[in-house]
Every structure is written in structure tokens, then in C-alpha cells.
Design a protein around this motif. Structure first.
Motif, short mmCIF file in Angstrom:
data_model
loop_
_atom_site.label_atom_id
_atom_site.label_comp_id
_atom_site.label_asym_id
_atom_site.label_seq_id
_atom_site.Cartn_x
_atom_site.Cartn_y
_atom_site.Cartn_z
N ILE A 139 36.88 -5.79 18.11
CA ILE A 139 36.84 -4.47 18.74
C ILE A 139 37.07 -3.38 17.70
CG2 ILE A 139 38.03 -2.96 20.39
CD1 ILE A 139 38.50 -5.42 22.12
N VAL A 140 38.01 -3.62 16.80
CA VAL A 140 38.30 -2.62 15.77
C VAL A 140 37.11 -2.47 14.82
CG1 VAL A 140 39.74 -2.12 13.76
CG2 VAL A 140 40.80 -2.88 15.89
N LEU A 141 36.54 -3.57 14.39
CA LEU A 141 35.44 -3.51 13.43
C LEU A 141 34.21 -2.82 14.00
CD1 LEU A 141 35.59 -6.99 11.66
CD2 LEU A 141 35.87 -4.75 10.59
N PHE A 142 33.99 -2.97 15.31
CA PHE A 142 32.80 -2.37 15.92
C PHE A 142 33.12 -1.09 16.68
CE2 PHE A 142 31.37 -6.70 15.19
CZ PHE A 142 30.07 -6.51 14.74
N TRP A 143 34.35 -0.57 16.53
CA TRP A 143 34.69 0.69 17.21
C TRP A 143 33.83 1.81 16.61
CZ3 TRP A 143 37.19 1.01 21.56
CH2 TRP A 143 37.58 2.28 22.03
N PRO A 144 33.17 2.62 17.44
CA PRO A 144 32.16 3.56 16.95
C PRO A 144 32.61 4.47 15.81
CG PRO A 144 32.06 3.43 19.34
CD PRO A 144 33.25 2.61 18.91
N THR A 145 33.76 5.12 15.95
CA THR A 145 34.17 6.06 14.90
C THR A 145 34.58 5.32 13.62
OG1 THR A 145 36.37 6.14 15.94
CG2 THR A 145 34.84 7.92 16.45
N THR A 319 43.80 3.12 26.02
CA THR A 319 45.20 3.55 26.05
C THR A 319 45.88 3.15 27.34
OG1 THR A 319 44.60 5.44 24.65
CG2 THR A 319 46.72 5.56 25.77
N LEU A 320 45.12 3.03 28.42
CA LEU A 320 45.69 2.65 29.71
C LEU A 320 46.31 1.25 29.67
CD1 LEU A 320 42.88 3.98 32.10
CD2 LEU A 320 45.01 5.12 31.42
N PHE A 321 45.86 0.42 28.72
CA PHE A 321 46.37 -0.95 28.63
C PHE A 321 47.48 -1.09 27.58
CE2 PHE A 321 42.08 -1.28 30.30
CZ PHE A 321 42.27 -2.11 31.40
N VAL A 322 47.75 0.00 26.85
CA VAL A 322 48.77 -0.06 25.81
C VAL A 322 50.14 -0.33 26.41
CG1 VAL A 322 50.01 1.31 24.09
CG2 VAL A 322 47.51 1.32 24.15
N LEU A 371 46.51 1.04 18.21
CA LEU A 371 46.34 1.29 19.65
C LEU A 371 45.48 0.19 20.27
CD1 LEU A 371 45.64 4.74 21.28
CD2 LEU A 371 44.35 2.73 22.00
N LEU A 372 44.37 -0.15 19.62
CA LEU A 372 43.48 -1.18 20.15
C LEU A 372 44.16 -2.56 20.13
CD1 LEU A 372 40.07 -0.11 18.60
CD2 LEU A 372 40.90 0.30 20.92
#
Length: 391
Positions: A139-145, A319-322, A371-372
Motif C-alpha cells: 500500500i505504501v509503495l503504490f500510494w499515489p503521492t 485514518t479512520l482505521f488508525v 499512518l498507513l
């Protein structure tokens, strides 16, 4: 070695690693292929905006690579800042091997960015299983920003790698301090000083937290915590040295720093002023929301801003799952506390002095991986009850 050959070799490694069920390597090689395709398409179509500082990094790295090829190893760059020297030395080897095309520097940054995923995997393995750790890294590697900042010649992703490296070393210190992790932390600290010296505050926060934890069993380590006091005092009394604004740390200096960064069409909260420390405290929650989740829908005026805005919306959902992830980690309070000492210190301090969502997007990728990670941990034991309709 040509770019097509790199792509073929990477694809081959990805296929073999998948067959061997090495899903982490499959994810990393897949992320590199995605970045490589992104770079090639953009070099032809040109759909990404050009980052002004990229041309300078590109030119200096080529100059350094040329100097090395001619046997000149000293004085090739002239009088430039430490950050630019570090970036040139980081990228020059890629130009030596692959040639002097501007695309080469972007490939170098893309390769470095893969370490972000690996470090997130290593951090996750302390608290969750292999597959969930791979999911967090993916998820981190493919996160858009993060992908975007991984295909432009800029220091942002390099700094993320540096900060996560120090965080990884600090996590090891919760068990034991070794010469290896101390050396890695020292190198990460030196790189932080060169790339963005104000981030030393984050390193102090992590060291302070670890020393507090360790001093519970070894009281003599309390002195390490006290070492943070002189640094923070030096930072406060020499605020201009770190930021170029004000003289000592004060509401006026923070406001000057913030407004010094508030330029262009991406500014926000321009009517906000810090007259007292109470103003800073009261405005902090709102500033955190802007820092993490801008551009908001009413800010979007271009395709690029739409892309970034969708990423910000996805970040809000994550963030809702943090909170759930934090609850799951309640039995690992030291690990959780260390992650939060980095994440919260960074987000709050950056949000106070940020008033430009273009800059906020760049700066917050330092904290998105944590966060992720917490969000993925929060989702790790969620069970979905899927019932298929019967005829």
C-alpha cells in the motif's frame, strides 16, 4: 545497461520471486516496474508538471559523473549547499552506469524509493505476520503521492527513507542497542542534517522516547533523555539557523516561517496569525487537518490537483482505521509510543508552519507510511462475512 534491459531483468526477478512465494520481493519489483513505466510514459507524453529543482539536481549529478569519468574526484561541484552535494553524489553513480539522460536520475530516485516499502515491511514485522507486513509495504509503495514523488528528481522520498531508517534503528533499540544500529542511526542523522536539518527535532523526539523507556530498567540512561534539552534549547535560541526566519523560537518567528512558505496558488488559511503561543495551540487541530488532507474539493482546479485530492480522500479513509490499529497495539506500548513520537511530532510541527497544500503534499509523505501501517494493523483482524445468494 539500457532501460529496456532493466525492465526485462526486473520483470524476470518479479516472476521468479512470485513463483518462489517471495511476495515482498514480488511487491518491490512490481513497484519498480510501475515506476519505470510511469517515467517512460511521462518522458514521452509529459503529463507531470516539471519540478523546478529537478533540473539543477540533474545537471549537478551529470557534472559529477562526468568528472568521475575523467578522474576528477574533488571540487567538481563548486560552491553549492550540502543538500545539493548529497543529492548529486546519490544520483551520479546511476549516470555513470546508464548514461546522461535526465530519465536516469528519475530511475535512480525510483530505486531509492523502494526502500520505503522495505522499511515499512521491517517495521510491521515487529507486530504482525508476514502477509500483513507485505500488504502494508504494498500500500505504501503504490500510494499515489509517494509514487509521484518517487519519479521526480527531488529529495523528498530520499528524506523519507532516511527518517524511516532512523525509526527502524530506534525500534531495535527498544530491545538492545548494538554498534550496527547505532552506526546506522548516526548515518541517518548526518543525512537528515544535510537534507533537512529541522527534521533533527524528530530524531530528538525518537531518541528521547527510547531513552525514557530504557531508563526504566537502566536508570543511568536517563542522561540520554536529558541530552535532548540542550539541543531543543539550541534549536529555540537559534531558530534562524534552522529555518532562516526570526532569531529565536517565538510565535512571530513561526508566523514568518509559515508565511515565507505561503506563496503561489496553493496557499490556505492566509488570514491566520500567531500572536501568542495560545493561538498556535488553538489553531493546531485545524492546521493538522489541512496538512494531512488538502487539497480539499474546493481547492481542485486541475487534473494534477484532482489526482492529489483523491489521494487525500483515500488518506482520510485510511485514518479512520488508525484508531483501531492503535487499540490493537495496546499490548506493545513502547513500539506504539515510538511510532507516535515520530508521527505526531512531525505532523504537528509541520502543520504549524505549513500554509501551502502543494508543499504539504510533499512534506506529509514522511508520515504517510506510519499512518498507513497503523491503518493496515487496524484492518489485520477484520473479518468480512460474505454471504452468496442461493437460488
Amino acid at each position: 545497461m539500457s532501460i529496456p534491459l532493466i525492465a526485462v531483468l526486473t520483470a524476470g526477478i518479479s516472476v521468479v520471486s512470485y513463483q518462489l512465494q517471495n511476495y515482498l520481493l514480488t511487491t518491490i519489483t512490481g513497484a519498480f516496474l510501475f515506476r519505470l513505466a510511469f517515467i517512460i510514459v511521462d518522458s514521452v507524453v509529459g503529463f507531470l508538471p516539471t519540478v523546478p529543482i529537478s533540473s539543477g539536481h540533474n545537471r549537478r549529478a551529470i557534472d559529477l559523473a562526468t568528472a568521475w569519468s575523467n578522474g576528477q574526484f574533488v571540487g567538481a561541484l563548486g560552491d553549492v549547499t550540502t543538500m545539493r552535494i548529497v543529492m548529486a553524489h546519490l544520483l551520479a553513480p546511476f549516470y555513470v552506469v546508464l548514461g546522461h539522460s535526465p530519465v536516469v536520475g528519475r530511475i535512480g530516485i525510483a530505486l531509492v524509493s523502494l526502500l520505503v516499502g522495505y522499511l515499512v515491511f521491517k517495521l510491521a514485522r515487529h507486530v504482525t505476520d508476514y502477509r500483513t507486513s507485505v500488504l502494508a509495504a504494498s500500500i505504501v509503495l503504490f500510494w499515489p503521492t509517494i509514487v509521484y514523488r518517487s519519479v521526480v528528481i527531488q529529495r523528498e522520498v530520499v528524506l523519507v527513507v532516511v527518517m524511516l531508517t532512523f525509526l527502524w534503528a530506534a525500534v531495535q533499540w527498544l530491545d538492545s542497542v548494538t554498534l550496527r544500529t547505532a552506526a546506522i542511526a548516526f548515518l541517518a542523522t548526518a543525512a537528515t542534517f544535510a537534507l533537512r536539518r529541522e527534521n533533527l527535532v524528530l530524531i530528538v523526539a525518537m531518541v528521547g522516547f527510547v531513552s525514557l523507556v530504557k531508563s526504566r530498567d537502566k536508570p543511568y540512561l536517563t542522561g540520554l533523555t536529558l541530552l535532548s534539552v540542550p539541543f531543543l534549547a539550541f534549536f529555540a535560541l537559534n531558530f534562524e539557523t534552522f529555518t532562516g526566519h526570526g532569531s529565536t523560537l517565538s510565535p512571530a518567528a513561526l508566523e514568518s516561517f509559515a508565511y515565507g512558505r505561503a506563496h503561489g496558488d496553493a496557499v490556505y488559511l492566509m488570514g491566520l496569525h500567531y500572536d501568542t503561543w495560545l493561538d498556535i495551540i488553538l489553531y493546531a487541530p485545524m492546521k493538522v487537518l489541512y496538512f494531512l488532507f488538502t487539497p480539499f474539493p474546493w481547492h481542485i482546479q486541475s487534473v494534477t490537483e484532482l489526482f492529489v485530492g483523491m489521494s487525500a480522500l483515500a488518506l482520510l479513509v485510511a485514518t479512520l482505521f488508525v484508531r483501531r490499529g492503535i487499540a490493537i497495539l495496546h499490548d506493545r506500548p513502547y513500539y506504539l509510543g515510538l511510532l507516535l513520537s515520530y508521527f505526531l511530532t512531525g505532523v504537528v510541527t509541520y502543520s504549524i508552519i505549513e500554509m501551502n497544500y502543494g508543499a504539504a503534499v510533499r512534506r506529509r509523505i514522511q508520515f504517510i507510511p506510519i499512518l498507513l501501517l497503523l491503518a493496515v494493523v487496524g484492518l489485520s483482524n477484520v473479518e468480512f462475512d460474505v454471504r452468496w445468494p442461493t437460488r
